[in-house]
Write an enzyme that holds these catalytic residues in place. Sequence first.
Site, PDB file in Angstrom:
ATOM      1  N   CYS A 105      -6.450  -2.488   4.897  1.00  0.00           N
ATOM      2  CA  CYS A 105      -5.672  -3.151   3.852  1.00  0.00           C
ATOM      3  C   CYS A 105      -6.592  -3.750   2.794  1.00  0.00           C
ATOM      4  O   CYS A 105      -7.413  -4.625   3.090  1.00  0.00           O
ATOM      5  CB  CYS A 105      -4.810  -4.250   4.478  1.00  0.00           C
ATOM      6  SG  CYS A 105      -3.749  -5.088   3.285  1.00  0.00           S
ATOM      7  N   HIS A 153      -1.163  -2.834   8.126  1.00  0.00           N
ATOM      8  CA  HIS A 153      -1.679  -1.487   8.375  1.00  0.00           C
ATOM      9  C   HIS A 153      -3.175  -1.489   8.586  1.00  0.00           C
ATOM     10  O   HIS A 153      -3.896  -2.405   8.148  1.00  0.00           O
ATOM     11  CB  HIS A 153      -1.309  -0.537   7.228  1.00  0.00           C
ATOM     12  CG  HIS A 153      -1.950  -0.869   5.914  1.00  0.00           C
ATOM     13  ND1 HIS A 153      -3.073  -0.233   5.433  1.00  0.00           N
ATOM     14  CD2 HIS A 153      -1.614  -1.785   4.968  1.00  0.00           C
ATOM     15  CE1 HIS A 153      -3.397  -0.734   4.242  1.00  0.00           C
ATOM     16  NE2 HIS A 153      -2.523  -1.664   3.942  1.00  0.00           N
ATOM     17  N   ASP A 168       0.829  -1.203   0.000  1.00  0.00           N
ATOM     18  CA  ASP A 168       0.000   0.000   0.000  1.00  0.00           C
ATOM     19  C   ASP A 168       0.867   1.257   0.000  1.00  0.00           C
ATOM     20  O   ASP A 168       1.826   1.363   0.763  1.00  0.00           O
ATOM     21  CB  ASP A 168      -0.906  -0.022   1.241  1.00  0.00           C
ATOM     22  CG  ASP A 168      -1.994   1.024   1.192  1.00  0.00           C
ATOM     23  OD1 ASP A 168      -1.652   2.227   1.237  1.00  0.00           O
ATOM     24  OD2 ASP A 168      -3.181   0.665   1.107  1.00  0.00           O
TER      25      ASP A 168
END
Length: 518
Positions: free
Chosen positions: A258, A247, A180
């Site tokens: 995510c 995350h 990401d």
Amino acid sequence: MNSRQAQQALRVTRQTQGKGLTPRKVTHPVTPVALRVETGTRLTPVNTAAVGSRRHPLANQHANARLAHCEESVKGRFEAIAPALQAIAGLHLGAGFSAQAQAIAEAQLGYRLPERILNDAWVSGVDMKALYAYCAFQALKLATEQFANDLRQQVEAVQDTRNFFLDCGFHAVDISPCADGRLKGLMRYILRLPLTSFTRRKAYAGALFDVETDVRHWMATELRRFREGVPTTVDAGTRYLKIAVYHTSSSSPCHEGCAAHGSNDHQAVAAALDRLNQFRQAIENSFCCGASTDILLIGVDTDTDAIRVHIPDGNGELSPQRFVDNKVLFHTTLGLSADQAGLAVHEAVEAAINQHGWGTGKGAPHDGMRRLVTNLLINNLSQMDYVMDLHNGQYTDIGHAERYISVGDGFEEVQIRNVAYYAHLHTLEEGVADMDVGIKIFKGLNVKHGLPVPVAIHYRYDAGVPGSRERTVAKAQRVAAAIRNRYAALVEQGLLLCHLSVQDTPTGSPVEVVEDVA
């Protein structure tokens, strides 16, 4: 360690701030400050307007100012693209168009545009998609050069970080964050660690790193130690550290978490932990030396950049429930003195180690692991202060806002949040899941507005290996062809454009643009 010794150790800690380090051989002190940090505690929302003007006592303000300038200049190049092209789009396509367009580009972007595209504009209009992709790749090129120049000025910090890891008992650090783009600034900003060959960073969608690939890297590292004694000899008792980084999104957990795990935080934690355990077990099964490997799990709230560090127990095992939440620490220690805040961080680590209940472990991790965790938490306090100061405690772009897809080995020098979505692959087949996620993201960011998806295909070669560059160039061209074939519909509409480049292995080497055979 008594209270007086702890105070002295923390004074040394503040002296080393700016290098991303805690002092050598500092063990965990017992703090006299009354502070209870319950692991897993949800922070009560605070009035950020009331605390926005305050600075955390452990924050490195000099580093924050330098990083803010870097972020502004890098992102500013990308943000200038659309206004400049809009101004060019409003020009009359007659005599003098090319000169006028170049004048706008040089004034607003700082570089010239391809003459061919501008000279052909009178026939069928300006190819804005091609210009947009060209500008995105130019912004990337300039950002890479800027970071490389900055890296050359961090020689001392790189050496100090290397020494710190060695003092903590780690001869290699291998980090696998999620791909990401909000984690793109993980090393430089969130963890405040300088780029160095001592640390390896490869991103994968959902932090689902390739276990076999990482085991091979472990083997190469251990072989070099055995053959050359670099960076430590085999009898030194040091360890190989593998870190996975997942995350979450505190403000929109069900939508901005995510994407690879459907914004399911529990699944993101469990999947990353499972990969870490597989890596460790693979080494134990094949080499009977699991004690030479450590694993660590870190979570990042991409809304605030606050980290959550899961503390290993005495056997090196991790638990989803045993962690220190730095968001809680930041707000709890905001009004303390530097000494008090530093001691509170040490106490929070000890509280997590001695936790009872779901997260109970089997004893404490080794001293080096405790010092590493403490250092990462203190470093991250500077980043949280950075977000508090510049973004009132929370980013406005809590979702995806990447500017390009980075395919291959990635531009490791460019460490800025939400600049690139990263797809690590050597063949499209093995990385198709990462690419599909990236294309899905950019369909929402670019394609729906008629803008193309810029795909920067970049691989590193070893100049010391005969034929390495030629094979690397061929691989980049092969991957580009495979990407165009898979997303042919976008290519036909001019909505996916590739840029190919290679780079020698040493960090900071010049980026070399190569010919695209499409």
